[in-house]
Design a protein around this motif. Structure first.
Motif, PDB file in Angstrom:
ATOM      1  N   THR A  87     -23.601 -25.522  69.631  1.00 48.03           N
ATOM      2  CA  THR A  87     -23.580 -24.429  70.604  1.00 48.03           C
ATOM      3  C   THR A  87     -22.966 -24.958  71.889  1.00 48.03           C
ATOM      4  OG1 THR A  87     -25.553 -23.377  69.676  1.00 48.03           O
ATOM      5  CG2 THR A  87     -24.955 -22.789  71.921  1.00 48.03           C
ATOM      6  N   LEU A  88     -21.935 -24.290  72.372  1.00 44.63           N
ATOM      7  CA  LEU A  88     -21.231 -24.737  73.566  1.00 44.63           C
ATOM      8  C   LEU A  88     -21.684 -23.914  74.763  1.00 44.63           C
ATOM      9  CD1 LEU A  88     -17.593 -25.079  72.161  1.00 44.63           C
ATOM     10  CD2 LEU A  88     -19.346 -26.852  72.353  1.00 44.63           C
ATOM     11  N   LYS A  89     -22.007 -24.614  75.858  1.00 41.89           N
ATOM     12  CA  LYS A  89     -22.321 -23.954  77.119  1.00 41.89           C
ATOM     13  C   LYS A  89     -21.122 -24.135  78.040  1.00 41.89           C
ATOM     14  CE  LYS A  89     -25.435 -24.078  81.101  1.00 41.89           C
ATOM     15  NZ  LYS A  89     -26.587 -24.778  81.735  1.00 41.89           N
ATOM     16  N   LEU A  90     -20.495 -23.034  78.392  1.00 49.43           N
ATOM     17  CA  LEU A  90     -19.267 -23.080  79.172  1.00 49.43           C
ATOM     18  C   LEU A  90     -19.438 -22.295  80.466  1.00 49.43           C
ATOM     19  CD1 LEU A  90     -16.902 -22.396  76.152  1.00 49.43           C
ATOM     20  CD2 LEU A  90     -17.431 -24.620  77.158  1.00 49.43           C
ATOM     21  N   GLY A  91     -18.376 -22.239  81.254  1.00 51.82           N
ATOM     22  CA  GLY A  91     -18.430 -21.516  82.522  1.00 51.82           C
ATOM     23  C   GLY A  91     -18.244 -20.026  82.341  1.00 51.82           C
ATOM     24  N   ARG A  92     -17.946 -19.353  83.447  1.00 53.65           N
ATOM     25  CA  ARG A  92     -17.842 -17.900  83.424  1.00 53.65           C
ATOM     26  C   ARG A  92     -16.567 -17.427  82.757  1.00 53.65           C
ATOM     27  NH1 ARG A  92     -15.198 -14.125  86.603  1.00 53.65           N
ATOM     28  NH2 ARG A  92     -16.122 -12.053  86.519  1.00 53.65           N
ATOM     29  N   ASP A  93     -15.493 -18.217  82.846  1.00 54.78           N
ATOM     30  CA  ASP A  93     -14.191 -17.837  82.295  1.00 54.78           C
ATOM     31  C   ASP A  93     -13.799 -18.823  81.205  1.00 54.78           C
ATOM     32  OD1 ASP A  93     -13.547 -15.649  84.202  1.00 54.78           O
ATOM     33  OD2 ASP A  93     -13.634 -17.285  85.653  1.00 54.78           O
ATOM     34  N   VAL A  94     -13.514 -18.294  80.031  1.00 54.31           N
ATOM     35  CA  VAL A  94     -13.207 -19.127  78.869  1.00 54.31           C
ATOM     36  C   VAL A  94     -11.943 -18.601  78.203  1.00 54.31           C
ATOM     37  CG1 VAL A  94     -14.017 -19.888  76.603  1.00 54.31           C
ATOM     38  CG2 VAL A  94     -15.639 -19.683  78.500  1.00 54.31           C
ATOM     39  N   THR A  95     -11.111 -19.538  77.745  1.00 49.45           N
ATOM     40  CA  THR A  95      -9.924 -19.182  76.974  1.00 49.45           C
ATOM     41  C   THR A  95     -10.022 -19.835  75.596  1.00 49.45           C
ATOM     42  OG1 THR A  95      -8.560 -19.101  78.982  1.00 49.45           O
ATOM     43  CG2 THR A  95      -7.399 -19.212  76.881  1.00 49.45           C
ATOM     44  N   ILE A  96      -9.829 -19.039  74.558  1.00 48.34           N
ATOM     45  CA  ILE A  96      -9.892 -19.533  73.182  1.00 48.34           C
ATOM     46  C   ILE A  96      -8.533 -19.318  72.530  1.00 48.34           C
ATOM     47  CG2 ILE A  96     -11.003 -19.267  70.938  1.00 48.34           C
ATOM     48  CD1 ILE A  96     -13.475 -18.257  72.364  1.00 48.34           C
ATOM     49  N   VAL A  97      -7.987 -20.388  71.965  1.00 55.85           N
ATOM     50  CA  VAL A  97      -6.665 -20.327  71.329  1.00 55.85           C
ATOM     51  C   VAL A  97      -6.799 -20.825  69.889  1.00 55.85           C
ATOM     52  CG1 VAL A  97      -4.269 -21.079  71.398  1.00 55.85           C
ATOM     53  CG2 VAL A  97      -5.514 -20.690  73.535  1.00 55.85           C
ATOM     54  N   PHE A  98      -6.346 -20.018  68.956  1.00 51.70           N
ATOM     55  CA  PHE A  98      -6.371 -20.377  67.539  1.00 51.70           C
ATOM     56  C   PHE A  98      -4.925 -20.483  67.052  1.00 51.70           C
ATOM     57  CE2 PHE A  98      -6.748 -18.926  62.981  1.00 51.70           C
ATOM     58  CZ  PHE A  98      -7.301 -20.118  62.513  1.00 51.70           C
ATOM     59  N   LYS A  99      -4.561 -21.686  66.548  1.00 48.14           N
ATOM     60  CA  LYS A  99      -3.193 -21.935  66.085  1.00 48.14           C
ATOM     61  C   LYS A  99      -3.208 -22.435  64.651  1.00 48.14           C
ATOM     62  CE  LYS A  99      -0.907 -22.978  70.491  1.00 48.14           C
ATOM     63  NZ  LYS A  99      -0.089 -23.968  71.252  1.00 48.14           N
ATOM     64  N   THR A 100      -2.242 -21.959  63.877  1.00 47.02           N
ATOM     65  CA  THR A 100      -2.090 -22.441  62.499  1.00 47.02           C
ATOM     66  C   THR A 100      -0.635 -22.822  62.262  1.00 47.02           C
ATOM     67  OG1 THR A 100      -1.601 -20.230  61.584  1.00 47.02           O
ATOM     68  CG2 THR A 100      -3.913 -20.865  61.781  1.00 47.02           C
ATOM     69  N   ASN A 101      -0.437 -23.748  61.330  1.00 48.81           N
ATOM     70  CA  ASN A 101       0.921 -24.152  60.983  1.00 48.81           C
ATOM     71  C   ASN A 101       1.342 -23.453  59.684  1.00 48.81           C
ATOM     72  OD1 ASN A 101      -0.542 -25.479  59.046  1.00 48.81           O
ATOM     73  ND2 ASN A 101      -0.048 -27.550  59.760  1.00 48.81           N
ATOM     74  N   ASN A 102       2.373 -23.966  59.057  1.00 49.72           N
ATOM     75  CA  ASN A 102       2.903 -23.316  57.845  1.00 49.72           C
ATOM     76  C   ASN A 102       2.436 -24.005  56.555  1.00 49.72           C
ATOM     77  OD1 ASN A 102       4.291 -25.679  58.130  1.00 49.72           O
ATOM     78  ND2 ASN A 102       6.335 -24.793  57.882  1.00 49.72           N
ATOM     79  N   ASP A 103       1.264 -24.636  56.618  1.00 48.12           N
ATOM     80  CA  ASP A 103       0.820 -25.415  55.452  1.00 48.12           C
ATOM     81  C   ASP A 103      -0.445 -24.814  54.834  1.00 48.12           C
ATOM     82  OD1 ASP A 103       0.624 -27.323  53.561  1.00 48.12           O
ATOM     83  OD2 ASP A 103       0.138 -28.980  54.899  1.00 48.12           O
ATOM     84  N   ILE A 104      -1.577 -25.409  55.057  1.00 47.12           N
ATOM     85  CA  ILE A 104      -2.822 -25.056  54.365  1.00 47.12           C
ATOM     86  C   ILE A 104      -3.505 -23.882  55.055  1.00 47.12           C
ATOM     87  CG2 ILE A 104      -5.090 -25.926  53.660  1.00 47.12           C
ATOM     88  CD1 ILE A 104      -3.876 -28.709  53.592  1.00 47.12           C
ATOM     89  N   GLU A 105      -4.114 -23.026  54.237  1.00 43.56           N
ATOM     90  CA  GLU A 105      -4.883 -21.901  54.756  1.00 43.56           C
ATOM     91  C   GLU A 105      -6.351 -22.073  54.367  1.00 43.56           C
ATOM     92  OE1 GLU A 105      -3.057 -18.624  52.893  1.00 43.56           O
ATOM     93  OE2 GLU A 105      -1.211 -18.691  54.064  1.00 43.56           O
ATOM     94  N   ARG A 106      -7.233 -21.789  55.322  1.00 40.65           N
ATOM     95  CA  ARG A 106      -8.673 -21.808  55.053  1.00 40.65           C
ATOM     96  C   ARG A 106      -9.280 -20.458  55.450  1.00 40.65           C
ATOM     97  NH1 ARG A 106     -10.653 -27.065  54.172  1.00 40.65           N
ATOM     98  NH2 ARG A 106      -8.902 -28.258  53.340  1.00 40.65           N
ATOM     99  N   THR A 107     -10.586 -20.356  55.344  1.00 41.84           N
ATOM    100  CA  THR A 107     -11.220 -19.069  55.663  1.00 41.84           C
ATOM    101  C   THR A 107     -11.386 -18.842  57.163  1.00 41.84           C
ATOM    102  OG1 THR A 107     -13.391 -20.108  55.387  1.00 41.84           O
ATOM    103  CG2 THR A 107     -12.443 -18.960  53.480  1.00 41.84           C
ATOM    104  N   GLY A 108     -11.251 -19.895  57.966  1.00 42.53           N
ATOM    105  CA  GLY A 108     -11.245 -19.703  59.410  1.00 42.53           C
ATOM    106  C   GLY A 108     -12.605 -19.865  60.055  1.00 42.53           C
ATOM    107  N   PHE A 109     -12.944 -18.970  60.963  1.00 41.13           N
ATOM    108  CA  PHE A 109     -14.169 -19.146  61.752  1.00 41.13           C
ATOM    109  C   PHE A 109     -14.796 -17.792  62.077  1.00 41.13           C
ATOM    110  CE2 PHE A 109     -10.790 -18.553  64.828  1.00 41.13           C
ATOM    111  CZ  PHE A 109     -11.354 -17.679  65.752  1.00 41.13           C
TER     112      PHE A 109
END
Length: 219
Positions: A114-136
């Motif tokens: 569990t992450l405790k962060l500040g008031r403003d958060v940026t989340i970036v999800f990047k994938t390449n052209n190789d393996i695929e999983r179910t994610g998050f």
């Protein structure tokens, strides 16, 4: 054979449309969200199906209150694992007192954190052209923070912003007042000029408005 080829093309097309639609419904792209006290879900595109390749999703999450923290809990995590998460990755940014705090996640080791962060958060999800999983699947929510340190931080952070707003409003009011005075002076001078012209016309009519007998005598 031709019919099979056409059906295969149709299947690929429908799959692409479905992937795009799922990505859109999950808010993949550049999306702003508000964190409240009620937990909200955020998932990778296509979840629970494998996430698409060559994808970049960005979410900006801000708390509804200044003096608060955003908590993030992972309910599911299955991202391609690699050294330093150079392939597929989920990166979380926050800014606090001028420093940038970054968490870069891949694999499934952080699933129970569990992450405790500040008031403003940026989340970036990047994938390449190789393996695929179910994610998050993660949940984010806001918790009030009454600590003096956080109060001082947000007071500093937003004081300049409000000072700028006050200055801008003051300048706009001053400009509006000057414009009002200029127009008032203009219309006052115009009215005075019209009054003066009316008086001149009255004098002219009174000076030459002689009766007929007096006019004939001068002739």
């Amino acid at each position: 054979m031709t019919a099979f080829y056409n059906n295969k093309e149709l299947f690929v097309l429908l799959s692409a449309i479905y992937a795009f639609s799922s990505a859109t419904n999950n808010g993949c792209g550049e999306v702003r969200r508000r964190a409240t006290e009620d937990p909200q879900n955020l998932t990778s595109p296509n979840f629970p199906l494998p996430y698409p390749r060559n994808t970049t999703c960005t979410w900006w999450i801000s708390s509804v209150y200044f003096y608060s923290d955003i908590y993030i809990e992972f309910k599911h995590l299955d991202i391609e694992d690699s050294n330093d998460c150079d392939d597929d990755s989920l990166t979380i940014y926050q800014h606090y007192k001028g420093d940038e705090f970054v968490v870069k996640i891949c694999g499934n080791e952080a699933a129970d954190e569990t992450l405790k962060l500040g008031r403003d958060v940026t989340i970036v999800f990047k994938t390449n052209n190789d393996i695929e999983r179910t994610g998050f699947v993660l949940q984010y929510y806001m918790v009030d923070d009454d600590s003096r340190e956080r109060d001082d931080y947000y007071t500093e952070r937003y004081s300049d912003h409000w000072f700028t707003v006050v200055v801008v409003v003051f300048v706009l009011i001053l400009v509006a007042l000057i414009i009002t005075i200029v127009f008032a002076c203009y219309f006052q001078r115009r009215q005075a000029r019209a009054q003066k012209q009316s008086n001149i016309e009255d004098i002219q009519f009174s000076g030459y408005g002689l009766d007929d007998d007096e006019y004939k005598t001068h002739i």
